[in-house]
Design a protein around this motif. Sequence first.
Motif, PDB file in Angstrom:
ATOM      1  N   ILE A 714     -27.976  57.168 -16.764  1.00  0.00           N
ATOM      2  CA  ILE A 714     -26.883  57.865 -17.453  1.00  0.00           C
ATOM      3  C   ILE A 714     -25.563  57.202 -17.053  1.00  0.00           C
ATOM      4  CG2 ILE A 714     -27.876  60.063 -18.410  1.00  0.00           C
ATOM      5  CD1 ILE A 714     -26.275  59.645 -15.195  1.00  0.00           C
ATOM      6  N   GLY A 715     -24.511  57.826 -17.600  1.00  0.00           N
ATOM      7  CA  GLY A 715     -23.007  57.443 -17.144  1.00  0.00           C
ATOM      8  C   GLY A 715     -22.267  58.234 -16.449  1.00  0.00           C
ATOM      9  N   GLY A 716     -20.924  57.918 -16.209  1.00  0.00           N
ATOM     10  CA  GLY A 716     -20.113  58.843 -15.608  1.00  0.00           C
ATOM     11  C   GLY A 716     -20.335  59.545 -14.191  1.00  0.00           C
ATOM     12  N   LEU A 717     -21.116  58.693 -13.375  1.00  0.00           N
ATOM     13  CA  LEU A 717     -21.656  59.325 -12.229  1.00  0.00           C
ATOM     14  C   LEU A 717     -20.511  59.804 -11.356  1.00  0.00           C
ATOM     15  CD1 LEU A 717     -24.844  57.502 -11.165  1.00  0.00           C
ATOM     16  CD2 LEU A 717     -24.434  59.992 -11.386  1.00  0.00           C
ATOM     17  N   LYS A 718     -19.507  58.859 -11.227  1.00  0.00           N
ATOM     18  CA  LYS A 718     -18.343  59.053 -10.349  1.00  0.00           C
ATOM     19  C   LYS A 718     -17.712  60.461 -10.460  1.00  0.00           C
ATOM     20  CE  LYS A 718     -13.914  57.815  -8.293  1.00  0.00           C
ATOM     21  NZ  LYS A 718     -12.701  56.847  -8.543  1.00  0.00           N
ATOM     22  N   GLU A 719     -17.631  60.816 -11.869  1.00  0.00           N
ATOM     23  CA  GLU A 719     -17.000  62.260 -12.255  1.00  0.00           C
ATOM     24  C   GLU A 719     -17.974  63.417 -11.969  1.00  0.00           C
ATOM     25  OE1 GLU A 719     -16.885  59.403 -13.870  1.00  0.00           O
ATOM     26  OE2 GLU A 719     -14.453  59.017 -14.115  1.00  0.00           O
ATOM     27  N   LYS A 720     -19.228  62.893 -12.231  1.00  0.00           N
ATOM     28  CA  LYS A 720     -20.255  63.940 -12.116  1.00  0.00           C
ATOM     29  C   LYS A 720     -20.452  64.206 -10.514  1.00  0.00           C
ATOM     30  CE  LYS A 720     -22.625  62.867 -16.273  1.00  0.00           C
ATOM     31  NZ  LYS A 720     -24.006  62.380 -16.818  1.00  0.00           N
ATOM     32  N   ILE A 721     -20.413  63.457  -9.732  1.00  0.00           N
ATOM     33  CA  ILE A 721     -20.446  63.682  -8.325  1.00  0.00           C
ATOM     34  C   ILE A 721     -19.439  64.445  -7.674  1.00  0.00           C
ATOM     35  CG2 ILE A 721     -20.590  62.536  -6.064  1.00  0.00           C
ATOM     36  CD1 ILE A 721     -23.202  62.237  -7.438  1.00  0.00           C
ATOM     37  N   LEU A 722     -18.234  63.985  -8.107  1.00  0.00           N
ATOM     38  CA  LEU A 722     -16.925  64.937  -7.851  1.00  0.00           C
ATOM     39  C   LEU A 722     -17.295  66.360  -8.296  1.00  0.00           C
ATOM     40  CD1 LEU A 722     -14.201  62.325  -8.632  1.00  0.00           C
ATOM     41  CD2 LEU A 722     -14.739  63.218  -6.596  1.00  0.00           C
ATOM     42  N   ALA A 723     -17.566  66.603  -9.282  1.00  0.00           N
ATOM     43  CA  ALA A 723     -17.796  68.186  -9.736  1.00  0.00           C
ATOM     44  C   ALA A 723     -18.754  68.542  -8.863  1.00  0.00           C
ATOM     45  CB  ALA A 723     -17.971  68.101 -11.397  1.00  0.00           C
ATOM     46  N   ALA A 724     -19.784  68.019  -8.716  1.00  0.00           N
ATOM     47  CA  ALA A 724     -20.795  68.631  -7.563  1.00  0.00           C
ATOM     48  C   ALA A 724     -20.125  69.056  -6.371  1.00  0.00           C
ATOM     49  CB  ALA A 724     -22.051  67.551  -7.460  1.00  0.00           C
ATOM     50  N   ARG A 725     -19.352  68.134  -5.859  1.00  0.00           N
ATOM     51  CA  ARG A 725     -18.657  68.559  -4.323  1.00  0.00           C
ATOM     52  C   ARG A 725     -17.866  69.583  -4.729  1.00  0.00           C
ATOM     53  NH1 ARG A 725     -16.005  64.241  -0.899  1.00  0.00           N
ATOM     54  NH2 ARG A 725     -15.642  66.240   0.137  1.00  0.00           N
ATOM     55  N   MET A 726     -17.013  69.811  -6.032  1.00  0.00           N
ATOM     56  CA  MET A 726     -16.007  70.925  -6.130  1.00  0.00           C
ATOM     57  C   MET A 726     -16.927  72.227  -6.217  1.00  0.00           C
ATOM     58  SD  MET A 726     -12.993  70.074  -6.364  1.00  0.00           S
ATOM     59  CE  MET A 726     -11.976  68.609  -6.613  1.00  0.00           C
ATOM     60  N   ALA A 727     -18.015  72.297  -6.864  1.00  0.00           N
ATOM     61  CA  ALA A 727     -18.927  73.601  -6.893  1.00  0.00           C
ATOM     62  C   ALA A 727     -19.753  73.698  -5.605  1.00  0.00           C
ATOM     63  CB  ALA A 727     -20.021  73.293  -8.164  1.00  0.00           C
ATOM     64  N   HIS A 728     -19.550  72.902  -4.455  1.00  0.00           N
ATOM     65  CA  HIS A 728     -20.224  72.991  -3.323  1.00  0.00           C
ATOM     66  C   HIS A 728     -21.678  72.974  -3.460  1.00  0.00           C
ATOM     67  CE1 HIS A 728     -16.318  75.374  -2.776  1.00  0.00           C
ATOM     68  NE2 HIS A 728     -16.200  74.514  -1.684  1.00  0.00           N
ATOM     69  N   VAL A 729     -22.190  72.045  -4.241  1.00  0.00           N
ATOM     70  CA  VAL A 729     -23.636  71.521  -4.339  1.00  0.00           C
ATOM     71  C   VAL A 729     -23.985  70.913  -2.904  1.00  0.00           C
ATOM     72  CG1 VAL A 729     -25.293  70.278  -5.396  1.00  0.00           C
ATOM     73  CG2 VAL A 729     -23.639  71.774  -6.864  1.00  0.00           C
ATOM     74  N   GLU A 730     -25.094  71.042  -2.558  1.00  0.00           N
ATOM     75  CA  GLU A 730     -25.804  70.479  -1.420  1.00  0.00           C
ATOM     76  C   GLU A 730     -26.543  69.191  -1.821  1.00  0.00           C
ATOM     77  OE1 GLU A 730     -27.625  73.124   0.894  1.00  0.00           O
ATOM     78  OE2 GLU A 730     -25.808  74.473   1.663  1.00  0.00           O
ATOM     79  N   THR A 731     -27.360  69.166  -2.898  1.00  0.00           N
ATOM     80  CA  THR A 731     -28.173  68.159  -3.038  1.00  0.00           C
ATOM     81  C   THR A 731     -28.175  67.840  -4.599  1.00  0.00           C
ATOM     82  OG1 THR A 731     -29.870  69.056  -1.539  1.00  0.00           O
ATOM     83  CG2 THR A 731     -30.839  67.413  -3.267  1.00  0.00           C
ATOM     84  N   VAL A 732     -27.981  66.590  -4.982  1.00  0.00           N
ATOM     85  CA  VAL A 732     -27.854  66.071  -6.196  1.00  0.00           C
ATOM     86  C   VAL A 732     -28.998  64.956  -6.616  1.00  0.00           C
ATOM     87  CG1 VAL A 732     -26.316  64.692  -7.894  1.00  0.00           C
ATOM     88  CG2 VAL A 732     -25.307  66.128  -6.126  1.00  0.00           C
ATOM     89  N   LEU A 733     -29.491  65.464  -7.761  1.00  0.00           N
ATOM     90  CA  LEU A 733     -30.907  64.353  -8.169  1.00  0.00           C
ATOM     91  C   LEU A 733     -30.213  63.467  -9.301  1.00  0.00           C
ATOM     92  CD1 LEU A 733     -33.402  66.915  -8.728  1.00  0.00           C
ATOM     93  CD2 LEU A 733     -32.834  65.714  -6.728  1.00  0.00           C
ATOM     94  N   VAL A 734     -30.336  62.104  -9.139  1.00  0.00           N
ATOM     95  CA  VAL A 734     -29.791  61.238 -10.133  1.00  0.00           C
ATOM     96  C   VAL A 734     -31.050  60.258 -10.472  1.00  0.00           C
ATOM     97  CG1 VAL A 734     -27.575  61.448  -9.328  1.00  0.00           C
ATOM     98  CG2 VAL A 734     -28.880  59.786  -8.392  1.00  0.00           C
ATOM     99  N   PRO A 735     -30.878  59.689 -11.806  1.00  0.00           N
ATOM    100  CA  PRO A 735     -32.027  58.613 -11.982  1.00  0.00           C
ATOM    101  C   PRO A 735     -31.884  57.569 -11.081  1.00  0.00           C
ATOM    102  CG  PRO A 735     -30.637  59.446 -13.946  1.00  0.00           C
ATOM    103  CD  PRO A 735     -30.098  59.954 -12.808  1.00  0.00           C
ATOM    104  N   PHE A 736     -33.276  56.811 -10.699  1.00  0.00           N
ATOM    105  CA  PHE A 736     -33.227  55.662  -9.748  1.00  0.00           C
ATOM    106  C   PHE A 736     -32.339  54.585 -10.027  1.00  0.00           C
ATOM    107  CE2 PHE A 736     -35.447  52.089  -8.010  1.00  0.00           C
ATOM    108  CZ  PHE A 736     -35.409  52.349  -6.513  1.00  0.00           C
ATOM    109  N   LYS A 737     -32.490  54.608 -11.595  1.00  0.00           N
ATOM    110  CA  LYS A 737     -31.901  53.224 -11.883  1.00  0.00           C
ATOM    111  C   LYS A 737     -30.394  53.415 -11.806  1.00  0.00           C
ATOM    112  CE  LYS A 737     -35.403  51.606 -14.978  1.00  0.00           C
ATOM    113  NZ  LYS A 737     -35.678  51.205 -16.667  1.00  0.00           N
TER     114      LYS A 737
END
Length: 772
Positions: A714-737
């Motif tokens: 998928i796209g927009g990973l930078k913005e999604k990872i930043l959102a995960a940090r804001m929500a205090h997520v510990e683990t993020v699953l992303v596609p291998f590709k």
Amino acid sequence: MVQKTITMPVIALRGMTVLPKMMLHFDISRPKSAAAVEKAMVGDQKVCLLTQRDSEEDDPDIEGLHSIGTVAVIKQLVKMPGNVIRVMVEGLERAELLTLENEDPMLVGEIETVLGFDEMIDDVTRQAMMEIVRDKLSAYGKENQRIAKEVIPGLLMLIDLGELLDQIAVQLSWDYQVRQHVLESVMIEERYALVMKHLLTDIEVTKVKKELQSHVKERIDKNQKDYILREQLKVIREELGEDNPLTDADEYSKRLKALKADKDIKDKIQKEIERFKAMPGGSQEANVVRMYLETVLELPWKKISKDNNSISHAEDILNEDHYGLHKVKERIIEYLAVRTLTKKGSSPIICLVGPPGTGKTSIARSVAKALNKEYVRISLGGVRDEAEIRGHRKTYVGAMPGRIAEALRQAGVSNPLMLLDEIDKVSRDYKGDTSSALLEVLDGEQNVKFRDHYVEVPIDLSSVLFIATANTTTTIPGPLLDRMEVIEVTSYTENEKFHIAKNYLVRKQREKNGLTESQVDISDKALEKIIHNYTREAGVRNLERRIGSVYRKAARQFLENKKQIIKVTESSLETYLGKEKVTFEDVNEEDEVGIVRGLAWTSVGGSTLQIEVNVMPGKGNLSLTGQMGDVMKESARTALSYVRSVCPEYKVADNYFEKHDIHLHIPEGAVPKDGPSAGITMATAMLSVVINRKVKAKVAMTGEVTLRGRVLPIGGLKEKILAARMAHVETVLVPFKNKPDILELSEEITGNLTIIYVKHMPEVLAEAFVQE
């Protein structure tokens, strides 16, 4: 009405009609008509004159003649050379043709004459008609002096209404077809209506003609007066020994000599100057040519500014004006290095794509400053007319050059930096496709001879450095996107926003509000709180507004309280900006069944989506709520199909889905949501609730799912990872590709996050489910 039937010679008339009491002479050349005249002269000298329906026909029959004609007496006959007979006739009475015989060598017809009228018109009506006709004749005479002197007095003396109506058609030189209609109007009321209609039309036409002639005469008189005055002024100046001032045409010729352009362009301009000389000074066409000459003489055909080729200077300027944006800066430096080595001005078209407020427009301005180029900006948002790009034909009223040519004229040089702002927002309508017009502008092989419809001669755009900006590439047509090199300007991290605010925005707003550093001081903690709790965006536009709001209130406070220095701290920030505007949704404290956190991209940055699924007794229906788009709904159905296919592995009853309904909901139902990247999130939530397994609260995920459980990128990973940090997520699953995209992110973004790459749904479920 008394009638009688007689037989007499018939003459067919071409393009003329004879009325009763009308004297007319005409030439006869056809043998049949000449024979009819000779037959009449032997007898009572009377013939029947009938008008042909088609004047080109040589031998008309009864169908080719009008049925109503005139019995006339031949007054005079003269034989002319070439077997031509000139006759003078006088119309006597109306007659109707009953039969027509071709008795060699002439036409003989049986006619029925009308000897008198016995119509039911009372004397009062007849007198009223007569008065109206005379009034209109007098009004016509006022508009036409010749008719008033020569014709009107004789007509006004007639006392018979029928005769008066006939004589009006005769004396006013109406067309023969109109006279034929009058002739065929046997009844007085019908003839009165017809004659009055044409008489009133003649009055109005004559009025309009007089007005037009008056306007033309005034214009001619003014032009003649202006010419005489100019000539007199020229003679007076010569007598006084003063130099004659240059005329507009002389001024244009002088500017043309100083113009740097190719010979064919100068020849075209010279022709227009010669045309301008020959035109009257105040004419509309002269104004059109004057505007055209002003435009083409102001265009910088071969006027080039000297660029600054220093790589170190460009790097210093870009670093001074912008924090971060390493890819953009690197690409600009590469362009400058290549151009310095090749000594060529050909330039690529760079397209900066990113969310609003990330500094795309200001980057272009900084590049122009770094290269010492003239900077012009063209806003393309909402442009629908192709003529906005290519210009209008100069023959149209209000024609003007297109935006590209106008921007060159504004820049004053042929090698400026031209910013095409919001290129993703151009559209099309019935006036043309704007994006197709831009293809010629942005194609390096075609823009050497870009043709503006108004300028009419090719313009060389190859030296122009084009930079385009867009919020997204999805709305840019493929052929247009193919001509541009896309550089993504992604969302800023909170750390980047802090440095931008501290180094640029604070100083800018402080100066804008008339304050100094010694008067107002905003602490670092206060800036961080503004960024985190008062703005939610990908760029820094709203951040700048909040800082501006702080300085405005501080300026008022400074003047009212006469304080030496105002310190804005984290604790006092609420005084200036009110309650906190933005709250970030943290992850759940406890692991739950059917609740999974997904990651989403929006135009203002990333956000998290808490997807909830409930199962209840039913008939196997799937309910989807939360204002989901078509793509997202299809992704949910795909996820359900995958879940049903793997349920046997978890010992779910075969008829489970026939007896239960599944409801999937995404909170914030007022916000539209779409896209396939929540596929694995929805599949995990559905399976969780079906097999009653809890999902880890500290895990977030993103990725598209297929029917067979493959995880797609998928796209927009930078913005999604930043959102995960804001929500205090510990683990993020992303596609291998998407691993290369993650590796490009800085440690500042991915730090403290455990990122796991997944290829198939079993890997997702192994990481998401709480181990029993």
